[in-house]
Design a protein around this motif. Structure first.
Motif, mmCIF file in Angstrom:
data_model
loop_
_atom_site.group_PDB
_atom_site.id
_atom_site.type_symbol
_atom_site.label_atom_id
_atom_site.label_comp_id
_atom_site.label_asym_id
_atom_site.label_seq_id
_atom_site.Cartn_x
_atom_site.Cartn_y
_atom_site.Cartn_z
ATOM 1 N N GLU A 32 1.079 -1.224 -0.259
ATOM 2 C CA GLU A 32 0.367 -0.335 -0.267
ATOM 3 C C GLU A 32 0.819 1.432 0.224
ATOM 4 O OE1 GLU A 32 -2.480 0.116 3.542
ATOM 5 O OE2 GLU A 32 -3.496 -2.019 2.706
ATOM 6 N N THR A 33 2.064 1.173 0.242
ATOM 7 C CA THR A 33 3.107 2.266 0.923
ATOM 8 C C THR A 33 3.719 2.447 0.316
ATOM 9 O OG1 THR A 33 3.822 1.443 2.679
ATOM 10 C CG2 THR A 33 2.254 3.050 3.432
ATOM 11 N N VAL A 34 4.152 0.612 -0.441
ATOM 12 C CA VAL A 34 5.766 0.866 -1.363
ATOM 13 C C VAL A 34 5.490 0.312 -2.021
ATOM 14 C CG1 VAL A 34 7.649 0.229 -1.115
ATOM 15 C CG2 VAL A 34 7.497 1.036 1.068
ATOM 16 N N PRO A 35 5.157 -0.006 -3.482
ATOM 17 C CA PRO A 35 4.559 -1.183 -4.139
ATOM 18 C C PRO A 35 5.355 -1.362 -4.795
ATOM 19 C CG PRO A 35 3.915 1.382 -4.827
ATOM 20 C CD PRO A 35 4.699 1.523 -3.466
ATOM 21 N N SER A 36 6.694 -1.168 -4.692
ATOM 22 C CA SER A 36 7.610 -1.605 -5.676
ATOM 23 C C SER A 36 8.769 -3.032 -4.840
ATOM 24 C CB SER A 36 8.929 -0.510 -5.860
ATOM 25 O OG SER A 36 9.222 -0.364 -4.911
ATOM 26 N N VAL A 37 8.455 -3.503 -3.588
ATOM 27 C CA VAL A 37 9.089 -4.012 -3.252
ATOM 28 C C VAL A 37 7.835 -5.505 -3.807
ATOM 29 C CG1 VAL A 37 9.101 -5.516 -1.356
ATOM 30 C CG2 VAL A 37 9.758 -2.801 -1.035
ATOM 31 N N ASP A 38 8.821 -6.499 -4.705
ATOM 32 C CA ASP A 38 8.095 -7.598 -4.953
ATOM 33 C C ASP A 38 8.172 -8.875 -4.395
ATOM 34 O OD1 ASP A 38 7.084 -5.972 -7.424
ATOM 35 O OD2 ASP A 38 9.424 -5.369 -7.638
ATOM 36 N N PHE A 87 23.245 -3.256 7.474
ATOM 37 C CA PHE A 87 21.917 -3.363 6.335
ATOM 38 C C PHE A 87 23.363 -3.616 5.236
ATOM 39 C CE2 PHE A 87 19.125 -0.654 9.035
ATOM 40 C CZ PHE A 87 18.826 -1.848 9.735
ATOM 41 N N ARG A 88 22.322 -3.744 4.035
ATOM 42 C CA ARG A 88 22.656 -3.601 2.624
ATOM 43 C C ARG A 88 21.409 -3.090 1.610
ATOM 44 N NH1 ARG A 88 25.193 -9.023 -0.568
ATOM 45 N NH2 ARG A 88 22.855 -9.126 -0.477
ATOM 46 N N VAL A 89 22.585 -2.510 0.630
ATOM 47 C CA VAL A 89 20.917 -1.812 -0.074
ATOM 48 C C VAL A 89 22.131 -1.636 -1.870
ATOM 49 C CG1 VAL A 89 20.328 0.315 -0.974
ATOM 50 C CG2 VAL A 89 20.729 -0.164 0.651
ATOM 51 N N LEU A 90 21.405 -3.042 -2.739
ATOM 52 C CA LEU A 90 21.793 -3.012 -3.684
ATOM 53 C C LEU A 90 21.212 -2.186 -5.120
ATOM 54 C CD1 LEU A 90 23.127 -6.865 -3.535
ATOM 55 C CD2 LEU A 90 24.617 -4.605 -3.527
ATOM 56 N N ASP A 91 21.548 -1.024 -5.389
ATOM 57 C CA ASP A 91 20.698 0.134 -6.154
ATOM 58 C C ASP A 91 20.632 -0.800 -7.606
ATOM 59 O OD1 ASP A 91 20.211 1.574 -4.324
ATOM 60 O OD2 ASP A 91 21.631 2.662 -4.776
ATOM 61 N N ASN A 92 21.786 -1.825 -7.785
ATOM 62 C CA ASN A 92 21.779 -2.372 -9.387
ATOM 63 C C ASN A 92 22.520 -3.794 -9.523
ATOM 64 O OD1 ASN A 92 22.662 -3.225 -11.902
ATOM 65 N ND2 ASN A 92 22.135 -1.151 -12.620
ATOM 66 N N ILE A 93 21.618 -4.486 -9.502
ATOM 67 C CA ILE A 93 22.246 -6.580 -9.132
ATOM 68 C C ILE A 93 22.864 -6.497 -9.916
ATOM 69 C CG2 ILE A 93 21.371 -8.547 -8.386
ATOM 70 C CD1 ILE A 93 18.911 -7.647 -7.208
ATOM 71 N N TYR A 112 14.824 -9.254 -10.947
ATOM 72 C CA TYR A 112 15.109 -8.007 -10.097
ATOM 73 C C TYR A 112 15.696 -7.204 -10.348
ATOM 74 C CZ TYR A 112 12.298 -11.348 -7.620
ATOM 75 O OH TYR A 112 10.605 -11.941 -6.609
ATOM 76 N N ARG A 113 16.175 -6.142 -9.396
ATOM 77 C CA ARG A 113 17.661 -4.928 -10.014
ATOM 78 C C ARG A 113 18.032 -4.385 -9.062
ATOM 79 N NH1 ARG A 113 15.933 -0.934 -14.491
ATOM 80 N NH2 ARG A 113 17.849 -0.617 -14.851
ATOM 81 N N SER A 114 17.282 -4.905 -7.913
ATOM 82 C CA SER A 114 17.778 -3.402 -6.060
ATOM 83 C C SER A 114 17.098 -4.691 -5.722
ATOM 84 C CB SER A 114 17.492 -2.342 -6.543
ATOM 85 O OG SER A 114 15.923 -2.508 -6.484
ATOM 86 N N SER A 115 17.786 -4.382 -4.178
ATOM 87 C CA SER A 115 17.389 -5.366 -3.102
ATOM 88 C C SER A 115 18.018 -4.579 -1.965
ATOM 89 C CB SER A 115 18.187 -6.803 -3.321
ATOM 90 O OG SER A 115 19.831 -6.334 -3.320
ATOM 91 N N THR A 141 15.105 3.398 -1.187
ATOM 92 C CA THR A 141 15.163 4.781 -0.613
ATOM 93 C C THR A 141 15.773 4.653 0.987
ATOM 94 O OG1 THR A 141 13.254 5.486 -0.666
ATOM 95 C CG2 THR A 141 14.180 6.299 -2.962
ATOM 96 N N THR A 142 16.187 5.644 0.774
ATOM 97 C CA THR A 142 16.614 6.384 2.832
ATOM 98 C C THR A 142 14.860 5.929 3.440
ATOM 99 O OG1 THR A 142 18.317 7.521 2.473
ATOM 100 C CG2 THR A 142 17.379 7.295 4.151
ATOM 101 N N GLN A 143 14.004 6.548 3.098
ATOM 102 C CA GLN A 143 12.676 6.754 3.712
ATOM 103 C C GLN A 143 12.044 5.112 3.424
ATOM 104 O OE1 GLN A 143 11.002 8.567 5.236
ATOM 105 N NE2 GLN A 143 10.236 6.797 5.656
ATOM 106 N N VAL A 144 12.397 4.249 2.601
ATOM 107 C CA VAL A 144 11.587 2.905 1.920
ATOM 108 C C VAL A 144 13.051 1.843 2.435
ATOM 109 C CG1 VAL A 144 11.802 0.886 0.302
ATOM 110 C CG2 VAL A 144 11.221 3.334 -0.360
ATOM 111 N N GLN A 145 14.412 2.735 3.260
ATOM 112 C CA GLN A 145 14.648 2.124 4.375
ATOM 113 C C GLN A 145 14.232 1.261 5.704
ATOM 114 O OE1 GLN A 145 19.234 2.176 3.416
ATOM 115 N NE2 GLN A 145 18.877 2.826 1.609
ATOM 116 N N ARG A 146 13.698 3.317 6.021
ATOM 117 C CA ARG A 146 13.333 3.348 7.203
ATOM 118 C C ARG A 146 11.597 2.491 7.759
ATOM 119 N NH1 ARG A 146 15.362 9.030 6.477
ATOM 120 N NH2 ARG A 146 13.346 9.173 6.078
ATOM 121 N N ASP A 147 10.940 2.253 6.270
ATOM 122 C CA ASP A 147 9.761 2.009 6.068
ATOM 123 C C ASP A 147 9.625 -0.747 6.296
ATOM 124 O OD1 ASP A 147 8.705 4.126 6.437
ATOM 125 O OD2 ASP A 147 7.689 3.976 4.031
ATOM 126 N N LEU A 148 10.809 -0.266 5.978
ATOM 127 C CA LEU A 148 11.643 -1.510 5.572
ATOM 128 C C LEU A 148 11.873 -2.484 7.073
ATOM 129 C CD1 LEU A 148 12.535 -2.281 1.827
ATOM 130 C CD2 LEU A 148 10.259 -2.389 2.629
#
Length: 384
Positions: A32-38, A87-93, A112-115, A141-148
């Motif tokens: 509902e708030t982060v539709p890009s998480v597949d 944490f680990r963020v991969l913007d381009n897998i 999948y392109r990011s994780s 993004t930083t905001q998405v990371q906080r939500d996750l």
């Protein structure tokens, strides 16, 4: 991002459903708030084997990854995350992951392109990792990371609650054995072998039977309790070195119903139940001596009446009974044990797929046997 009490209650309530279903509920809310998480997935860590293994997932795009294991020490990145808690963020897998591991290749194949990856802990010990994947690059993004991170905490709490309930049952049954003063009832090595044999077989047959990794893990956790009812069998029957007479056999066979009674008293029933989704546990305890041709006990179940988890444990139990040391029989070679399992499968007693799994993974089973040997010549009680 906001969460309401009703959502939190459903997400964390262990009596609501399986962990897989609760993860799917969390995913629905997240979308509902982060539709890009597949995809959201959790891998559990087995410290004894240094192994990460797929556990639960909610996959909305791509094919779910199941039945995969990987040594944590083989991944420098994940090992560092486990040690640091970062944490680990991969913007381009595609650019970030250049290895050819099964997991990396699978990520590429799914598109999948990011994780975003977060380690989870229970009591300071690593429980595993939660993976969030997206078909979009730069989705986290930083905001998405906080939500996750909040969602990761919910997932971690749900898993910790379930595993704590399982540990409670295991500890309670261990104490019950000690209080009854049944010495040499079951060695820890026997229980460890049983659990790991059962997991190997469950892992092999689960895909063709439509079962997920949560089912495999449940079989692994609960298989060691299959013979808990034997704490109620008198020593003169349980430890008798020779063949049981008919009256003694009747006594021995009561261990199944005794076991179910013990489990029900420990975990409760109905609304008082203290263990999530206890069906697999009860089926293992109640049906591990049933044969597919109806010649087993205590209910003489036939065919599909015998649940898969019981079929798995039955095959694992017989393999261990044949190949482990017993005070009343000689040790069978692995080849002899396989011949006996084949004979029983051809006679309609055992599940053919479960027996085939023993053939296909014999080297793995023998490694388990050699790694968890009994300390003495007196191992587990007789198998009847």
């Amino acid at each position: 991002m906001s969460t309401n009490p009703q959502f939190l209650t459903m997400a964390l309530n262990p009596q609501a459903s399986t962990l897989t279903h609760r993860l799917e509920v969390l995913h629905d809310k997240l979308l509902e708030t982060v539709p890009s998480v597949d995809r959201i997935a959790c891998a559990l860590y087995d410290a004894d084997e240094d192994m990460l293994k797929t556990f639960i997932n909610s996959t909305r795009a791509g094919r779910a990854m199941v039945g995969y294991e990987y040594k944590l020490s083989d991944s420098h990145a994940l090992s560092a995350m486990a040690a640091s808690g970062e944490f680990r963020v991969l913007d381009n897998i595609e650019q970030a992951l250049l290895s050819n591991t099964g997991h990396t290749n699978w990520l590429r194949e799914q598109g999948y392109r990011s994780s975003f990856t977060v380690p989870i802990y229970d009591g300071g010990s690593l429980t595993g990792f939660v993976f969030f994947d997206s078909m979009r690059a730069d989705a986290f993004t930083t905001q998405v990371q906080r939500d996750l991170v909040l969602y990761t905490n919910l997932i971690s709490m749900a898993i910790a609650s379930e595993l704590s309930a399982v540990r409670l049952v295991l500890d309670a049954t261990r104490i019950a054995r000690e209080l009854t003063e049944v010495r040499d009832f079951e060695t820890g090595s026997h229980l460890e072998r049983m659990a790991r044999y059962s997991r190997v077989v469950a892992h092999a047959v689960a895909p063709s039977r439509g079962m997920n990794d949560e089912f495999v893990e449940s079989v692994y956790l609960f298989s060691a309790l299959h013979d808990i009812g034997k704490i109620g069998i008198p020593d003169h029957v349980l430890l008798k070195p020779g063949k049981l007479d008919p009256a003694e056999r009747v006594i021995m066979e009561t261990h199944v119903d005794i076991g179910v009674g013990i489990i029900d008293r420990i975990i409760g029933t109905g609304k008082r139940q203290r263990l999530p989704d206890s069906t697999i546990l009860r089926n293992i305890v109640h049906c591990h001596h049933e044969y597919l041709d109806g010649s087993g006990y205590p209910r003489q179940l036939k065919g599909d009446e015998v649940p898969l988890e019981a079929r798995i444990v039955t095959v694992a139990d017989i393999f261990d009974a044949l190949t482990a040391i017993r005070p009343y029989k000689h040790v069978w070679t692995p080849e002899q044990a396989l011949e006996e399992l084949d004979r029983m499968a051809e006679g309609g007693k055992l599940d053919r797929d479960c027996v085939r799994a023993v053939h296909d993974h014999l080297a793995q089973l023998l490694l388990i046997r050699d790694s968890y040997q009994d300390d003495t010549a007196i191992a587990s009680p007789r198998e009847e």
